[in-house]
Design a protein around this motif. Sequence first.
Motif, PDB file in Angstrom:
ATOM      1  N   CYS A 190      -4.318 -10.041  -8.008  1.00  0.00           N
ATOM      2  CA  CYS A 190      -3.174  -9.165  -8.233  1.00  0.00           C
ATOM      3  C   CYS A 190      -2.852  -8.298  -7.022  1.00  0.00           C
ATOM      4  CB  CYS A 190      -3.423  -8.287  -9.454  1.00  0.00           C
ATOM      5  SG  CYS A 190      -3.350  -9.191 -11.011  1.00  0.00           S
ATOM      6  N   LEU A 191      -3.862  -8.021  -6.210  1.00  0.00           N
ATOM      7  CA  LEU A 191      -3.641  -7.213  -5.003  1.00  0.00           C
ATOM      8  C   LEU A 191      -3.212  -8.050  -3.801  1.00  0.00           C
ATOM      9  CD1 LEU A 191      -6.701  -4.820  -5.419  1.00  0.00           C
ATOM     10  CD2 LEU A 191      -4.295  -4.248  -5.782  1.00  0.00           C
ATOM     11  N   GLY A 192      -2.973  -9.329  -4.024  1.00  0.00           N
ATOM     12  CA  GLY A 192      -2.463 -10.199  -2.970  1.00  0.00           C
ATOM     13  C   GLY A 192      -3.497 -10.720  -2.005  1.00  0.00           C
ATOM     14  N   ARG A 193      -4.768 -10.711  -2.387  1.00  0.00           N
ATOM     15  CA  ARG A 193      -5.846 -11.109  -1.484  1.00  0.00           C
ATOM     16  C   ARG A 193      -6.424 -12.480  -1.792  1.00  0.00           C
ATOM     17  NH1 ARG A 193      -8.821  -5.384  -2.435  1.00  0.00           N
ATOM     18  NH2 ARG A 193      -7.360  -4.063  -1.275  1.00  0.00           N
ATOM     19  N   LEU A 194      -5.885 -13.159  -2.777  1.00  0.00           N
ATOM     20  CA  LEU A 194      -6.450 -14.432  -3.190  1.00  0.00           C
ATOM     21  C   LEU A 194      -5.352 -15.483  -3.255  1.00  0.00           C
ATOM     22  CD1 LEU A 194      -9.432 -15.036  -3.914  1.00  0.00           C
ATOM     23  CD2 LEU A 194      -8.786 -14.851  -6.320  1.00  0.00           C
ATOM     24  N   TYR A 195      -5.462 -16.504  -2.415  1.00  0.00           N
ATOM     25  CA  TYR A 195      -4.587 -17.679  -2.415  1.00  0.00           C
ATOM     26  C   TYR A 195      -3.142 -17.384  -2.035  1.00  0.00           C
ATOM     27  CZ  TYR A 195      -8.517 -19.037  -5.376  1.00  0.00           C
ATOM     28  OH  TYR A 195      -9.772 -19.246  -5.890  1.00  0.00           O
ATOM     29  N   SER A 196      -2.815 -16.141  -1.641  1.00  0.00           N
ATOM     30  CA  SER A 196      -1.418 -15.763  -1.343  1.00  0.00           C
ATOM     31  C   SER A 196      -0.500 -16.166  -2.490  1.00  0.00           C
ATOM     32  CB  SER A 196      -0.954 -16.421  -0.034  1.00  0.00           C
ATOM     33  OG  SER A 196      -1.753 -16.019   1.051  1.00  0.00           O
ATOM     34  N   ALA A 197      -0.965 -15.900  -3.706  1.00  0.00           N
ATOM     35  CA  ALA A 197      -0.282 -16.409  -4.892  1.00  0.00           C
ATOM     36  C   ALA A 197       0.267 -15.303  -5.789  1.00  0.00           C
ATOM     37  CB  ALA A 197      -1.240 -17.284  -5.700  1.00  0.00           C
ATOM     38  N   ALA A 198       0.246 -14.046  -5.325  1.00  0.00           N
ATOM     39  CA  ALA A 198       0.678 -12.949  -6.193  1.00  0.00           C
ATOM     40  C   ALA A 198       2.127 -13.101  -6.628  1.00  0.00           C
ATOM     41  CB  ALA A 198       0.461 -11.610  -5.487  1.00  0.00           C
ATOM     42  N   THR A 199       3.000 -13.449  -5.707  1.00  0.00           N
ATOM     43  CA  THR A 199       4.414 -13.615  -6.055  1.00  0.00           C
ATOM     44  C   THR A 199       4.606 -14.835  -6.937  1.00  0.00           C
ATOM     45  OG1 THR A 199       5.120 -12.556  -3.990  1.00  0.00           O
ATOM     46  CG2 THR A 199       6.729 -13.938  -5.122  1.00  0.00           C
ATOM     47  N   PHE A 200       3.971 -15.936  -6.582  1.00  0.00           N
ATOM     48  CA  PHE A 200       4.104 -17.180  -7.348  1.00  0.00           C
ATOM     49  C   PHE A 200       3.723 -16.969  -8.814  1.00  0.00           C
ATOM     50  CE2 PHE A 200       2.266 -21.232  -8.879  1.00  0.00           C
ATOM     51  CZ  PHE A 200       3.371 -22.062  -8.719  1.00  0.00           C
ATOM     52  N   LEU A 201       2.671 -16.212  -9.061  1.00  0.00           N
ATOM     53  CA  LEU A 201       2.203 -15.976 -10.430  1.00  0.00           C
ATOM     54  C   LEU A 201       2.827 -14.728 -11.062  1.00  0.00           C
ATOM     55  CD1 LEU A 201      -1.581 -16.838  -9.987  1.00  0.00           C
ATOM     56  CD2 LEU A 201       0.172 -18.246 -11.096  1.00  0.00           C
ATOM     57  N   ASP A 202       3.709 -14.055 -10.336  1.00  0.00           N
ATOM     58  CA  ASP A 202       4.387 -12.862 -10.848  1.00  0.00           C
ATOM     59  C   ASP A 202       3.376 -11.842 -11.376  1.00  0.00           C
ATOM     60  OD1 ASP A 202       6.443 -11.125 -11.569  1.00  0.00           O
ATOM     61  OD2 ASP A 202       6.765 -12.082 -13.518  1.00  0.00           O
TER      62      ASP A 202
ATOM     63  N   SER B  89     -16.809 -12.688   6.707  1.00  0.00           N
ATOM     64  CA  SER B  89     -16.657 -13.283   8.033  1.00  0.00           C
ATOM     65  C   SER B  89     -15.221 -13.735   8.278  1.00  0.00           C
ATOM     66  CB  SER B  89     -17.608 -14.466   8.191  1.00  0.00           C
ATOM     67  OG  SER B  89     -17.362 -15.437   7.188  1.00  0.00           O
ATOM     68  N   PHE B  90     -14.282 -13.081   7.618  1.00  0.00           N
ATOM     69  CA  PHE B  90     -12.866 -13.430   7.778  1.00  0.00           C
ATOM     70  C   PHE B  90     -12.046 -12.154   7.612  1.00  0.00           C
ATOM     71  CE2 PHE B  90     -14.286 -14.054   3.452  1.00  0.00           C
ATOM     72  CZ  PHE B  90     -13.374 -13.330   2.709  1.00  0.00           C
TER      73      PHE B  90
ATOM     74  N   GLN C 264     -15.292  -6.606   8.368  1.00  0.00           N
ATOM     75  CA  GLN C 264     -16.347  -7.618   8.397  1.00  0.00           C
ATOM     76  C   GLN C 264     -17.702  -7.010   8.756  1.00  0.00           C
ATOM     77  OE1 GLN C 264     -15.610 -11.224  10.613  1.00  0.00           O
ATOM     78  NE2 GLN C 264     -13.400 -10.905  10.549  1.00  0.00           N
ATOM     79  N   LEU C 265     -18.613  -7.053   7.799  1.00  0.00           N
ATOM     80  CA  LEU C 265     -20.003  -6.684   8.052  1.00  0.00           C
ATOM     81  C   LEU C 265     -20.832  -7.918   7.713  1.00  0.00           C
ATOM     82  CD1 LEU C 265     -22.053  -4.481   8.819  1.00  0.00           C
ATOM     83  CD2 LEU C 265     -22.150  -3.866   6.387  1.00  0.00           C
TER      84      LEU C 265
ATOM     85  N   GLN D  14     -17.492  -5.931  12.740  1.00  0.00           N
ATOM     86  CA  GLN D  14     -17.143  -6.793  13.870  1.00  0.00           C
ATOM     87  C   GLN D  14     -16.238  -6.133  14.902  1.00  0.00           C
ATOM     88  OE1 GLN D  14     -19.733  -8.954  13.486  1.00  0.00           O
ATOM     89  NE2 GLN D  14     -18.335 -10.297  14.582  1.00  0.00           N
ATOM     90  N   ASP D  15     -15.474  -5.128  14.503  1.00  0.00           N
ATOM     91  CA  ASP D  15     -14.664  -4.431  15.490  1.00  0.00           C
ATOM     92  C   ASP D  15     -15.522  -3.613  16.432  1.00  0.00           C
ATOM     93  OD1 ASP D  15     -15.202  -2.815  13.176  1.00  0.00           O
ATOM     94  OD2 ASP D  15     -13.841  -1.314  13.974  1.00  0.00           O
ATOM     95  N   LYS D  16     -16.762  -3.288  15.988  1.00  0.00           N
ATOM     96  CA  LYS D  16     -17.651  -2.480  16.821  1.00  0.00           C
ATOM     97  C   LYS D  16     -18.622  -3.322  17.648  1.00  0.00           C
ATOM     98  CE  LYS D  16     -17.390   1.667  13.999  1.00  0.00           C
ATOM     99  NZ  LYS D  16     -16.461   1.169  12.954  1.00  0.00           N
ATOM    100  N   ILE D  17     -19.037  -4.476  17.114  1.00  0.00           N
ATOM    101  CA  ILE D  17     -20.000  -5.281  17.871  1.00  0.00           C
ATOM    102  C   ILE D  17     -19.373  -6.514  18.505  1.00  0.00           C
ATOM    103  CG2 ILE D  17     -21.862  -4.492  16.392  1.00  0.00           C
ATOM    104  CD1 ILE D  17     -21.896  -7.216  15.058  1.00  0.00           C
ATOM    105  N   GLY D  18     -18.109  -6.819  18.136  1.00  0.00           N
ATOM    106  CA  GLY D  18     -17.420  -7.929  18.785  1.00  0.00           C
ATOM    107  C   GLY D  18     -17.594  -9.224  18.021  1.00  0.00           C
ATOM    108  N   GLU D  19     -16.632 -10.103  18.186  1.00  0.00           N
ATOM    109  CA  GLU D  19     -16.614 -11.367  17.466  1.00  0.00           C
ATOM    110  C   GLU D  19     -17.781 -12.261  17.845  1.00  0.00           C
ATOM    111  OE1 GLU D  19     -14.734 -12.284  15.058  1.00  0.00           O
ATOM    112  OE2 GLU D  19     -13.379 -10.571  15.066  1.00  0.00           O
ATOM    113  N   SER D  20     -18.355 -12.077  19.035  1.00  0.00           N
ATOM    114  CA  SER D  20     -19.406 -12.986  19.479  1.00  0.00           C
ATOM    115  C   SER D  20     -20.779 -12.581  18.967  1.00  0.00           C
ATOM    116  CB  SER D  20     -19.453 -13.025  21.001  1.00  0.00           C
ATOM    117  OG  SER D  20     -19.734 -11.742  21.543  1.00  0.00           O
ATOM    118  N   ALA D  21     -20.869 -11.425  18.312  1.00  0.00           N
ATOM    119  CA  ALA D  21     -22.175 -10.942  17.848  1.00  0.00           C
ATOM    120  C   ALA D  21     -22.698 -11.770  16.696  1.00  0.00           C
ATOM    121  CB  ALA D  21     -22.081  -9.494  17.460  1.00  0.00           C
TER     122      ALA D  21
END
Length: 289
Positions: free
Chosen positions: A219-231, A260-261, A267-268, A282-289
């Motif tokens: 419902c918060l739009g974080r899963l499958y980008s389907a919030a609008t589709f499912l109204d 990790s996304f 991302q922790l 990840q913003d503090k230790i970098g993507e390569s950590a």
Amino acid sequence: MSDDTYTPPEVWTWDQPSGGQFASINRPVAGATHDKELPVGDHPFQLYSLATPNGVKVTVMFEELLAAGHDAEYDAWKIDIGEGEQFGSGFVAVNPNSKIPALVDRSGAEPVRVFESGSILIHLAEKFGAFLPASGPARTETLNWLMWQMGSAPYLGGGFGHFYAYAPEKWQYPIDRFAMEAKRQLDVLNRALESRPFIAGEDYSIADMAIWPWYGQLCLGRLYSAATFLDVASYTHVMAWAERIDARKAVQRGRMVNRSFGEPHMQLHERHSAEDFDTKTQDKIGESA
């Protein structure tokens, strides 16, 4: 839909991986594919997981326990399911079903393995006497809704989510079939939440922690980008409940663990202490950590 009609063979055989985003990790047999021991940290609880909805249930539970003052410190190790880490020998020994999350409780004389997210929630709730009534109708109602989630979410995830978001082609029949079921489930929740602040009654419980990562995040739009589709906006009581839980600090922390996304600050990858939220995203230790 395609005009081609599939005629099932007399005996199905696994000739090649099924299509879709997760084809490389799907197979028709169980068991380990390689030897790999699991890491073990310093805390009584060792969690092996990923920030999928099922994983978020348990990290939210741990963070809620800690916020409530319980001695529930834990180590959370990221299991990369895209790389098949759930098929390592150590993980399979904890969960023979090779699905995250999996927990080893080392707080007693002997380690106890706990697998399936619902089982982990019950185990922790009973161990700490929190977020699950000890007896009576309130306990039964909480477990009713926990089991509802465990039985319903496969239709949302493996059904609707797979065919709407991950299948290699869009087919109307399965999308319509599972969209109908997803909306029916949202209506079940909406009717229940019309008369109560939380799904099992007046108190926040493991039932909310189980249902929210799936249906709340949808419902918060974080899963499958389907919030609008499912109204989803039409399910006003579910939306209010989803936002209420999303505002909880422990829920916000729980969403970050083993993630990790998405945004690097959310991302922790591993969590070994409360300070990690401030120093090891990840913003503090970098993507390569």
